[in-house]
Design a protein around this motif. Structure first.
Motif, PDB file in Angstrom:
ATOM      1  N   GLY A 121       0.667  -1.198  -0.032  1.00 12.18           N
ATOM      2  CA  GLY A 121       0.158  -0.054  -0.086  1.00 12.18           C
ATOM      3  C   GLY A 121       1.016   1.283   0.040  1.00 12.18           C
ATOM      4  N   ALA A 122       1.762   1.317   0.728  1.00 12.34           N
ATOM      5  CA  ALA A 122       2.845   2.554   0.832  1.00 12.34           C
ATOM      6  C   ALA A 122       3.449   2.568  -0.715  1.00 12.34           C
ATOM      7  N   LEU A 123       3.862   1.607  -1.210  1.00 10.67           N
ATOM      8  CA  LEU A 123       4.707   1.553  -2.564  1.00 10.67           C
ATOM      9  C   LEU A 123       3.417   2.097  -3.666  1.00 10.67           C
ATOM     10  N   LEU A 124       2.230   1.807  -3.490  1.00  9.33           N
ATOM     11  CA  LEU A 124       1.168   2.556  -4.393  1.00  9.33           C
ATOM     12  C   LEU A 124       1.022   3.854  -4.218  1.00  9.33           C
ATOM     13  N   ARG A 125       0.834   4.049  -2.901  1.00  8.88           N
ATOM     14  CA  ARG A 125       0.758   5.534  -2.591  1.00  8.88           C
ATOM     15  C   ARG A 125       2.038   6.371  -2.968  1.00  8.88           C
ATOM     16  N   ALA A 126       3.105   5.884  -2.782  1.00  7.41           N
ATOM     17  CA  ALA A 126       4.226   6.542  -3.573  1.00  7.41           C
ATOM     18  C   ALA A 126       4.188   6.605  -4.990  1.00  7.41           C
ATOM     19  N   LEU A 127       3.818   5.596  -5.556  1.00  8.76           N
ATOM     20  CA  LEU A 127       3.805   5.621  -7.085  1.00  8.76           C
ATOM     21  C   LEU A 127       2.633   6.697  -7.565  1.00  8.76           C
ATOM     22  N   LEU A 128       1.360   6.652  -6.742  1.00 11.40           N
ATOM     23  CA  LEU A 128       0.722   7.682  -7.057  1.00 11.40           C
ATOM     24  C   LEU A 128       1.087   9.120  -7.020  1.00 11.40           C
ATOM     25  N   ASP A 129       1.835   9.253  -5.832  1.00 14.39           N
ATOM     26  CA  ASP A 129       2.346  10.678  -5.679  1.00 14.39           C
ATOM     27  C   ASP A 129       3.318  11.119  -6.731  1.00 14.39           C
ATOM     28  N   ALA A 130       4.320   9.948  -7.321  1.00 13.63           N
ATOM     29  CA  ALA A 130       5.155  10.151  -8.275  1.00 13.63           C
ATOM     30  C   ALA A 130       4.259  10.555  -9.742  1.00 13.63           C
TER      31      ALA A 130
END
Length: 75
Positions: A26-35
């Motif tokens: 989930g944290a990776l997905l949120r970081a990808l969304l932010d990117a």
């Protein structure tokens, strides 16, 4: 932009990185969304999975606004 609008899913990330579903996914997905929102990464599956792999090598995921994984500031 939303998580459901990303070109990758949690399952895609888990499979590509060989990791089990977890809070880190989930944290990776949120970081990808932010990117994607910040214009750092295009919303394309290959690009997002490459960035996910870079991020996953980091002990702690970056906080939005802190810059890129290689230390370059966001533009």
């Amino acid at each position: 932009y939303t998580l459901s609008g990303l070109a990758v899913s949690g399952r895609d990330v888990n499979r590509a990185l060989g990791i089990a579903p977890s809070e880190r996914t989930g944290a990776l997905l949120r970081a990808l969304l932010d990117a994607v929102i910040e214009g750092i990464c295009d919303n394309r599956k290959d690009d997002l999975l490459e960035l996910a792999a870079q991020l996953n090598r980091m002990p702690e995921l970056p906080v939005p606004g802190d810059g890129l994984p290689d230390g370059r500031p966001r533009v």
